[in-house]
Design an enzyme around this catalytic site. Structure first.
Site, PDB file in Angstrom:
ATOM      1  N   LYS A  52      -0.122 -34.958  78.534  1.00  0.00           N
ATOM      2  CA  LYS A  52       0.381 -33.687  79.075  1.00  0.00           C
ATOM      3  C   LYS A  52      -0.365 -32.515  78.445  1.00  0.00           C
ATOM      4  O   LYS A  52      -0.764 -31.565  79.133  1.00  0.00           O
ATOM      5  CB  LYS A  52       1.897 -33.573  78.835  1.00  0.00           C
ATOM      6  CG  LYS A  52       2.716 -34.557  79.689  1.00  0.00           C
ATOM      7  CD  LYS A  52       4.195 -34.618  79.315  1.00  0.00           C
ATOM      8  CE  LYS A  52       4.905 -35.720  80.114  1.00  0.00           C
ATOM      9  NZ  LYS A  52       6.329 -35.886  79.822  1.00  0.00           N
ATOM     10  N   GLN A  96      10.390 -34.511  75.034  1.00  0.00           N
ATOM     11  CA  GLN A  96      10.044 -35.853  75.507  1.00  0.00           C
ATOM     12  C   GLN A  96      11.185 -36.827  75.223  1.00  0.00           C
ATOM     13  O   GLN A  96      11.734 -36.863  74.119  1.00  0.00           O
ATOM     14  CB  GLN A  96       8.734 -36.327  74.830  1.00  0.00           C
ATOM     15  CG  GLN A  96       8.183 -37.637  75.360  1.00  0.00           C
ATOM     16  CD  GLN A  96       7.716 -37.558  76.829  1.00  0.00           C
ATOM     17  OE1 GLN A  96       7.375 -36.497  77.332  1.00  0.00           O
ATOM     18  NE2 GLN A  96       7.714 -38.680  77.511  1.00  0.00           N
ATOM     19  N   ASP A 119      10.973 -29.792  83.351  1.00  0.00           N
ATOM     20  CA  ASP A 119      11.244 -31.200  83.669  1.00  0.00           C
ATOM     21  C   ASP A 119      12.252 -31.307  84.814  1.00  0.00           C
ATOM     22  O   ASP A 119      12.397 -32.377  85.409  1.00  0.00           O
ATOM     23  CB  ASP A 119      11.860 -31.905  82.444  1.00  0.00           C
ATOM     24  CG  ASP A 119      10.868 -32.777  81.698  1.00  0.00           C
ATOM     25  OD1 ASP A 119       9.920 -33.271  82.334  1.00  0.00           O
ATOM     26  OD2 ASP A 119      11.055 -32.966  80.483  1.00  0.00           O
TER      27      ASP A 119
HETATM   28  N1  GUN Z   1      10.257 -39.726  79.351  1.00  0.00           N
HETATM   29  C1  GUN Z   1       9.847 -40.449  80.414  1.00  0.00           C
HETATM   30  N2  GUN Z   1       9.533 -39.641  81.457  1.00  0.00           N
HETATM   31  C2  GUN Z   1       9.772 -38.377  81.034  1.00  0.00           C
HETATM   32  C3  GUN Z   1       9.638 -37.103  81.656  1.00  0.00           C
HETATM   33  O1  GUN Z   1       9.260 -36.963  82.836  1.00  0.00           O
HETATM   34  N3  GUN Z   1       9.979 -36.026  80.879  1.00  0.00           N
HETATM   35  C4  GUN Z   1      10.430 -36.157  79.603  1.00  0.00           C
HETATM   36  N4  GUN Z   1      10.746 -35.037  78.933  1.00  0.00           N
HETATM   37  N5  GUN Z   1      10.568 -37.333  78.989  1.00  0.00           N
HETATM   38  C5  GUN Z   1      10.233 -38.433  79.711  1.00  0.00           C
END
Ligand code: GUN
Length: 301
Positions: A52, A96, A119
């Site tokens: 990311k 995350q 998100d």
């Molecule tokens: N863990 C797995 N997929 C995601 C996501 O799209 N966002 C976040 N913050 N954590 C994750």
């Protein structure tokens, strides 16, 4: 059989985003800034967050990675989130998941300002999605919708079977595909761990979206000829073929399922890259204040 190339589509989307960032730079507007909080040292989470941050650099965004120890208390994490909520430099941020067991994910998600929740996990944004109001769509479902759109896959009147009811993928994609729009207008069946005779459903599906994280669980006998198969699984399995000692495996037994499909996403290179492009898209929307006006009384109430 057509392979849905998520890598290609995501590159195209990122290119469009970087053009818009350049325009903003030339016009003296704010450069989008994404922050990511990573708690602990989970291997998978490390990889995703690194990807990311790298993608932010690729499109010209600013990014900040905040690493916190596994032992951090819930209170301390909430304080950090509060700091980001009040930092005008940060347009959007993510925490995350998963988080260590002693921290409530729900509390954490609810402490993020909806206007910075790129998100799309906050109850306000989930509710707005369900009501078809402008919002940040969760990145993985957003990416799937974009792929269906890009490949002009017909969804209206189709029977879509979603496998897995997570808040991150299964539940939101089932809502999105039932909406009265394109992609959408599907008749959606949401299957999960308590579903009896899963095959009974999958063999009748025009579109299957599998998000269960069980490597190679979906086999050819579970698929109708000509179905569209979207594989959201990305499980790390150990491998002697790679330097890292692992490789990524999808939910679908690709080699036997692919010949029966009209369209299929590979793993890697299908849904995964789209998730990141969608997060960037949400961050750009946040910087443009196109969903919420910053400091709006409505969202701060
Ligand atoms: N863990 C797995 N997929 C995601 C996501 O799209 N966002 C976040 N913050 N954590 C994750």
């Amino acid at each position: 059989m057509n392979i849905i190339d998520g890598k290609k589509v995501s590159s195209f989307l990122k290119e469009k985003i970087s053009i818009e960032v350049n325009q903003r730079k030339n016009e003296g507007k704010k450069i989008p800034h994404l922050a990511a909080i990573l708690v602990g040292n989970d291997g998978g989470s490390e990889t995703y967050v690194a990807a990311k941050v790298k993608a932010c650099a690729e499109v010209g965004f600013d990014s900040t990675l905040i690493r916190l120890p596994e032992s951090i208390s819930e209170k301390e994490l909430l304080l950090k989130i509060n700091e980001l909520n009040n930092n005008a430099e940060i347009d959007g941020f993510i925490v995350q998941l998963p988080l260590p067991k002693h921290i409530s994910e729900q509390k954490v998600i609810e402490s993020i300002l909806p206007e910075k929740d790129v998100d799309g996990f906050h109850p306000t944004n989930v509710g707005r999605m369900a009501l078809n109001l402008p919002t940040y769509l969760p990145a993985t479902p957003f990416g799937i919708v974009k792929l269906l759109e890009e490949y002009k896959i017909e969804t209206s009147g189709k029977h879509c079977v979603v496998i897995g009811r997570s808040h991150i993928v299964g539940s939101p994609i089932s809502i999105l595909l039932a909406r009265a729009s394109y992609p959408g207008n599907c008749t959606v069946t949401l299957c999960h761990s308590k579903t009896k005779d899963l095959k009974e459903f999958t063999t009748k599906a025009d579109i299957i979206i599998s998000a269960i994280g069980k490597p190679h669980f979906i086999t050819a006998d579970m698929i109708k000829q000509g179905a569209v198969v979207i594989d959201v699984g990305i499980t790390r399995v150990s491998s002697t073929e790679t330097k890292s000692g692992f490789k990524l495996a999808g939910d679908v037994k690709y080699d036997e399922v692919a010949p029966k499909c009209s369209f299929i996403t590979p793993v890697p290179g299908g849904v995964g890259p789209m998730t990141i492009a969608s997060l960037l898209q949400n961050t750009l929307l946040a910087a443009k204040e196109s969903i919420y006006k910053k400091n709006s009384k409505v969202i701060c109430a």
